[in-house]
Design an enzyme around this catalytic site. Structure first.
Site, mmCIF file in Angstrom:
data_model
loop_
_atom_site.group_PDB
_atom_site.id
_atom_site.type_symbol
_atom_site.label_atom_id
_atom_site.label_comp_id
_atom_site.label_asym_id
_atom_site.label_seq_id
_atom_site.Cartn_x
_atom_site.Cartn_y
_atom_site.Cartn_z
ATOM 1 N N SER A 85 -2.160 -8.631 -5.225
ATOM 2 C CA SER A 85 -1.605 -10.088 -4.623
ATOM 3 C C SER A 85 -2.506 -11.087 -4.881
ATOM 4 C CB SER A 85 -1.409 -10.068 -3.566
ATOM 5 O OG SER A 85 -2.493 -9.318 -2.185
ATOM 6 N N ASP A 126 -5.220 -17.002 4.435
ATOM 7 C CA ASP A 126 -4.064 -15.744 4.989
ATOM 8 C C ASP A 126 -5.093 -14.576 5.647
ATOM 9 O OD1 ASP A 126 -3.633 -13.857 2.769
ATOM 10 O OD2 ASP A 126 -2.210 -14.740 3.211
ATOM 11 N N HIS A 172 -5.955 -12.955 1.807
ATOM 12 C CA HIS A 172 -6.598 -14.041 0.999
ATOM 13 C C HIS A 172 -7.430 -15.639 1.088
ATOM 14 C CE1 HIS A 172 -2.515 -12.275 0.753
ATOM 15 N NE2 HIS A 172 -3.197 -11.321 -0.558
#
Ligand SMILES: *[C@@H]1O[C@H](CO)[C@@H](O)[C@H](O)[C@H]1NC(C)=O
Ligand SMILES: *[C@@H]1O[C@H](CO)[C@@H](O)[C@H](O)[C@H]1NC(C)=O
Ligand SMILES: *[C@@H]1O[C@H](CO)[C@@H](O)[C@H](O)[C@H]1NC(C)=O
Ligand SMILES: *[C@@H]1O[C@H](CO)[C@@H](O)[C@H](O)[C@H]1NC(C)=O
Length: 365
Positions: A47, A336, A339
């Protein structure tokens, strides 16, 4: 109903801000007309660098909703970030356009000639990493997808394909989820089954096989990234019993152990695979240094997320219904719970670019 009204309110509030910041990022990402030293970049990972491959998978590991992309020229794309990922910024420094996600109907024909990104949120080296959220493209599946790209490249480029692939850069960053969403996760708790040393050996054995497979398909120039300081994410910091907001040492120790094994693997592959050139990029140290000296780098908040909920805003993922209190995302290291922000990615990607400059004579490629 309540949430969509709320969503609209939040959206209106940030519209002006969006235009201000998006226009800056639009320029920084699109405005590069210098000659790229590599014809293309192919990307494998998770991700941290996923540009939207999970958008139509059956999984909870998705980021294709506001406020993700709030500062990005293309808006919401599936990137787990307010703006560009590490790969977006590195590509920009290298004079490449945004590398498209494999799992998108437009990633066909001439759109694949600057590279393809296979990275998938929650994915890891092991086949079962990320399955707690649903479907993902595991590392083996990402390689399978690269085979499909190769078939299409052969149709487009004919006998030039091998030369094209051999001159392209292969960016690979895997392993973080094998810890966060597998070894350390309360639902899988592989740490009951493996010692840290046995687990890292298992990971490296699989990773070696996978990277060799990519080499066998024609790749020659590899940039292999280590995993970041896992213990410094708002998720880990918020969940720890330490109230000072410091990084969780035990998780960082696992990341350091994995990275030192990857570094040895990279040296091994560099010497055993003919005509190859491997670089190891340590993401742990630069990230850790920036977090330790955050104000020197213009940040105000080193250990809490901009978008998220709970302690350190690290316990609930970034969702449209959560109030987005961070008006200036550039003051945050983390977007977040897991990340980094666009601002952080912009700084860290320069480190990878400098490594490429020092190690490969980019002007001679
Ligand atoms: C590809 O084929 C063309 C025409 O047959 C030939 O001129 C060229 O040298 C070939 N290129 C490579 C890389 O083999
Ligand atoms: C890879 O090998 C080259 C020589 O072929 C060497 O210059 C370079 O330092 C090696 N890289 C690594 C990561 O060991
Ligand atoms: C920041 O902190 C680290 C220690 O974590 C140190 O090694 C580094 O040199 C410091 N300075 C800068 C400019 O990053
Ligand atoms: C946002 O924060 C950054 C870093 O602290 C600062 O350089 C910039 O001027 C701020 N932007 C606005 C619009 O306040």
């Amino acid at each position: 109903m309540l949430s969509s009204t709320f969503h609209l309110l939040v959206h209106a509030k940030y519209l002006i801000m969006w235009f201000m910041v998006a226009s800056t990022i639009l320029f920084s990402i699109v405005e590069s007309n210098k000659e790229a030293p590599f014809p293309a970049m192919f990307v494998f990972g998770d991700s941290l660098i996923d540009p939207g491959n999970n958008n139509d998978l059956f999984t909870l590991a998705k980021a294709d909703f506001y406020p993700n992309g709030i500062d990005f020229a293309m808006g919401v794309t599936g990137r787990y970030c307010n703006g560009g990922t590490l790969v977006d910024h590195l590509g920009n420094l290298l004079g490449l356009p945004l590398i498209p996600p494999f799992n998108n109907p437009n990633t066909r024909g001439s759109n694949i000639l600057k590279g393809v990104n296979y990275a998938s949120g929650a994915a890891g080296i092991l086949w079962d990493t990320g399955l707690i959220y649903g479907d993902v493209f595991t590392m083996d599946e990402q390689i399978q997808n690269f085979r499909e790209t190769l078939d299409e490249l052969s149709r487009l480029l004919g006998n030039e394909t091998q030369d094209f692939v051999g001159r392209s850069v292969f960016f690979i960053c895997m392993g973080a989820n094998d810890y966060i969403n597998n070894y350390l996760h309360p639902l899988t708790r592989k740490d009951n089954k493996y010692t840290a040393t046995a687990y890292v050996q298992l990971l490296i054995q699989e990773y070696r096989r996978q990277i060799k497979e990519i080499y066998d398909l024609g790749a020659r120039k590899f940039l292999i990234a280590g995993i970041p300081a896992l213990g410094c994410t708002p998720n880990q910091i918020g969940a720890s019993s330490d109230s000072r907001g410091e990084c969780v040492k035990s998780s960082n120790q696992l990341a350091l152990q994995f990275n030192s094994h990857v570094q040895v693997l990279v040296q091994e592959l560099n010497t055993t695979l003919a005509a190859s050139s491997f670089l190891f990029w340590d993401t742990f140290q630069p990230l850790y240094s920036i977090i330790s000296n955050y104000s020197l780098y213009g940040f105000k908040y080193p250990n809490k997320a901009c978008c998220g909920g709970g302690r350190a805003k690290g316990q609930i993922i970034c969702l449209p219904v959560l109030p987005l209190e961070c008006h200036n995302r550039s003051e945050y290291i983390f977007w977040d719970p897991f990340h980094p922000t666009d601002a952080m990615n912009a700084i860290v990607s320069k480190d990878a670019y400098n490594l490429l400059l020092q190690s490969w004579d980019l002007s001679a490629l």
